[in-house]
Motif scaffolding. Structure first.
Motif, PDB file in Angstrom:
ATOM      1  N   ARG A 183       0.856  -1.194   0.000  1.00  0.00           N
ATOM      2  CA  ARG A 183       0.000   0.000   0.000  1.00  0.00           C
ATOM      3  C   ARG A 183       0.889   1.240   0.000  1.00  0.00           C
ATOM      4  O   ARG A 183       1.446   1.624   1.022  1.00  0.00           O
ATOM      5  N   SER A 184       1.019   1.849  -1.168  1.00  0.00           N
ATOM      6  CA  SER A 184       1.948   2.971  -1.339  1.00  0.00           C
ATOM      7  C   SER A 184       1.673   4.101  -0.356  1.00  0.00           C
ATOM      8  O   SER A 184       2.604   4.671   0.232  1.00  0.00           O
ATOM      9  N   ALA A 185       0.394   4.431  -0.162  1.00  0.00           N
ATOM     10  CA  ALA A 185       0.041   5.572   0.685  1.00  0.00           C
ATOM     11  C   ALA A 185       0.553   5.387   2.103  1.00  0.00           C
ATOM     12  O   ALA A 185       1.057   6.335   2.727  1.00  0.00           O
ATOM     13  N   VAL A 186       0.450   4.174   2.621  1.00  0.00           N
ATOM     14  CA  VAL A 186       0.893   3.900   3.995  1.00  0.00           C
ATOM     15  C   VAL A 186       2.390   4.162   4.138  1.00  0.00           C
ATOM     16  O   VAL A 186       2.839   4.790   5.113  1.00  0.00           O
ATOM     17  N   TYR A 187       3.168   3.719   3.164  1.00  0.00           N
ATOM     18  CA  TYR A 187       4.619   3.862   3.264  1.00  0.00           C
ATOM     19  C   TYR A 187       5.071   5.286   2.972  1.00  0.00           C
ATOM     20  O   TYR A 187       6.082   5.741   3.518  1.00  0.00           O
ATOM     21  N   ILE A 188       4.337   6.008   2.144  1.00  0.00           N
ATOM     22  CA  ILE A 188       4.670   7.414   1.907  1.00  0.00           C
ATOM     23  C   ILE A 188       4.415   8.227   3.176  1.00  0.00           C
ATOM     24  O   ILE A 188       5.260   9.025   3.601  1.00  0.00           O
ATOM     25  N   VAL A 189       3.260   8.028   3.795  1.00  0.00           N
ATOM     26  CA  VAL A 189       2.958   8.728   5.044  1.00  0.00           C
ATOM     27  C   VAL A 189       3.973   8.344   6.118  1.00  0.00           C
ATOM     28  O   VAL A 189       4.499   9.203   6.842  1.00  0.00           O
ATOM     29  N   GLY A 190       4.280   7.052   6.210  1.00  0.00           N
ATOM     30  CA  GLY A 190       5.248   6.596   7.204  1.00  0.00           C
ATOM     31  C   GLY A 190       6.636   7.165   6.971  1.00  0.00           C
ATOM     32  O   GLY A 190       7.329   7.548   7.921  1.00  0.00           O
ATOM     33  N   GLY A 191       7.053   7.230   5.695  1.00  0.00           N
ATOM     34  CA  GLY A 191       8.373   7.772   5.382  1.00  0.00           C
ATOM     35  C   GLY A 191       8.483   9.252   5.708  1.00  0.00           C
ATOM     36  O   GLY A 191       9.485   9.702   6.291  1.00  0.00           O
ATOM     37  N   PHE A 192       7.454  10.025   5.370  1.00  0.00           N
ATOM     38  CA  PHE A 192       7.460  11.462   5.687  1.00  0.00           C
ATOM     39  C   PHE A 192       7.430  11.672   7.196  1.00  0.00           C
ATOM     40  O   PHE A 192       8.096  12.567   7.720  1.00  0.00           O
ATOM     41  N   ALA A 193       6.627  10.853   7.899  1.00  0.00           N
ATOM     42  CA  ALA A 193       6.551  10.974   9.354  1.00  0.00           C
ATOM     43  C   ALA A 193       7.893  10.652   9.995  1.00  0.00           C
ATOM     44  O   ALA A 193       8.354  11.361  10.901  1.00  0.00           O
ATOM     45  N   LEU A 194       8.540   9.587   9.534  1.00  0.00           N
ATOM     46  CA  LEU A 194       9.851   9.211  10.070  1.00  0.00           C
ATOM     47  C   LEU A 194      10.875  10.321   9.845  1.00  0.00           C
ATOM     48  O   LEU A 194      11.636  10.682  10.756  1.00  0.00           O
ATOM     49  N   ALA A 195      10.915  10.856   8.630  1.00  0.00           N
ATOM     50  CA  ALA A 195      11.887  11.897   8.299  1.00  0.00           C
ATOM     51  C   ALA A 195      11.734  13.109   9.202  1.00  0.00           C
ATOM     52  O   ALA A 195      12.708  13.634   9.752  1.00  0.00           O
ATOM     53  N   ASN A 196      10.500  13.561   9.388  1.00  0.00           N
ATOM     54  CA  ASN A 196      10.289  14.779  10.177  1.00  0.00           C
ATOM     55  C   ASN A 196      10.353  14.522  11.677  1.00  0.00           C
ATOM     56  O   ASN A 196      10.621  15.450  12.442  1.00  0.00           O
ATOM     57  N   ALA A 197      10.133  13.281  12.088  1.00  0.00           N
ATOM     58  CA  ALA A 197      10.367  12.936  13.494  1.00  0.00           C
ATOM     59  C   ALA A 197      11.849  13.074  13.822  1.00  0.00           C
ATOM     60  O   ALA A 197      12.224  13.580  14.892  1.00  0.00           O
ATOM     61  N   ILE A 198      12.707  12.622  12.907  1.00  0.00           N
ATOM     62  CA  ILE A 198      14.159  12.740  13.106  1.00  0.00           C
ATOM     63  C   ILE A 198      14.564  14.208  13.169  1.00  0.00           C
ATOM     64  O   ILE A 198      15.364  14.620  14.016  1.00  0.00           O
ATOM     65  N   VAL A 199      13.995  15.025  12.281  1.00  0.00           N
ATOM     66  CA  VAL A 199      14.322  16.454  12.268  1.00  0.00           C
ATOM     67  C   VAL A 199      13.856  17.125  13.559  1.00  0.00           C
ATOM     68  O   VAL A 199      14.576  17.945  14.149  1.00  0.00           O
TER      69      VAL A 199
END
Length: 300
Positions: A183-199
């Protein structure tokens, strides 16, 4: 020459501390840009969001670790909102990121209550571990270096798991992903969330290290993070998971040492943004110019 070398060596521990904290921005740029193939600008807002939230919670008497966790969750939410805008309304990820970090300016002002605010004495993770850490730049380098290495190893492990492989698949070919039950949408949301959590984690660390929060602390970090990522990829490459995950950290360390060298040679701090932008332009344009030159040599 001796004065320049002395000035550079004097700045090394300071810039090492900066590079290890701002490496989070390079990671935040790398994950959407390289893994998901979707550029994102939210990090310019999620860095001060993490810092302002951590400062607000610490001022309210929260435990430093709890305040940092809440700041990280807020950064993840900001990234998820950017991804949701992109997926739900078909807004380009760049524009969605601009919209989110613009709105976060008002959010940060609301959270902090004013443009900048000092932290209460001792209200930070560094003092919670040992009051002597903030008294020594090299102690901070040791602690932040350990956190950076641990985080890099965690990301290497993540992107070798099924979740990470699915996220990489979405970035390589989003249309193929549904055929593989991804499910592309799940991984896109997860990837953006992970990136900005690190920031946001980097923003929370920065505020606790310097002892105050400022809503403008994210201004210009995007171009610095991009420059660090490009430097890192030029040094270690990006053709394997290990190389790609190491590139932001290596690049941030090298980039900020180059900044330190520039300051040691007498450059004015106001010149650095121009030079950084010029460096990014040259680095991005150079491969294309070289290919064009090779084509001309071959008579193409």
């Amino acid at each position: 020459m001796t004065d320049i070398l002395y000035s550079f060596w004097y700045l090394v521990p300071v810039t090492l501390v900066q590079s290890l904290m701002y490496a989070t921005v390079a990671f935040g740029i790398m994950i959407p840009f390289r893994i998901l193939n979707l550029p994102d600008l939210t990090c310019e807002g999620s860095l001060p969001l993490g810092g302002c939230l951590a400062a607000a919670f610490l001022t309210a008497g929260f435990n430093p670790y709890g305040a940092t966790v809440l700041a990280v969750l807020a950064g993840a939410l900001a990234g998820a909102i950017t991804a949701w805008l992109h997926l739900r309304f078909r807004i380009h990820s760049l524009l969605a990121g601009i919209l989110v970090f613009t709105m976060l300016w008002s959010v940060n002002l609301r959270v902090l209550g004013k443009p900048n605010a000092p932290l209460p004495g001792g209200a930070n993770m560094f003092d919670a571990l040992s009051p002597e850490i903030l008294a020594s730049n090299w102690s901070q380098v040791g602690l932040l270096g350990a956190l950076a290495v641990a985080g890099t190893l965690a990301l290497i492990w993540l992107f070798r798991t099924e979740i990470g492989l699915s996220m990489r698949c979405v970035g390589v070919n989003e249309r193929l992903a549904p055929a593989l039950a991804i499910r592309s949408a799940v991984y896109i949301v997860g990837g953006f969330a992970l990136a900005n959590a690190i920031v946001a984690f980097g923003g929370a660390l920065l505020v606790q290290q310097q002892g105050y929060a400022d809503v403008t602390m994210g201004f210009g970090v995007l171009i610095n993070g991009l420059a660090a990522l490009i430097v890192g990829e030029a040094i270690v490459g990006r053709h394997t998971v290990i190389r790609q995950m190491c590139a932001p950290l290596v690049g941030a360390i090298v980039y900020y040492q180059l900044v330190s060298l520039g300051l040691a040679t007498g450059l004015h701090p106001s010149d650095l943004k121009f030079l950084t932008g010029l460096f990014v332009i040259v680095t991005l344009a150079l491969p294309r110019l070289l290919r064009r030159g090779q084509g001309s040599a071959l008579g193409l």
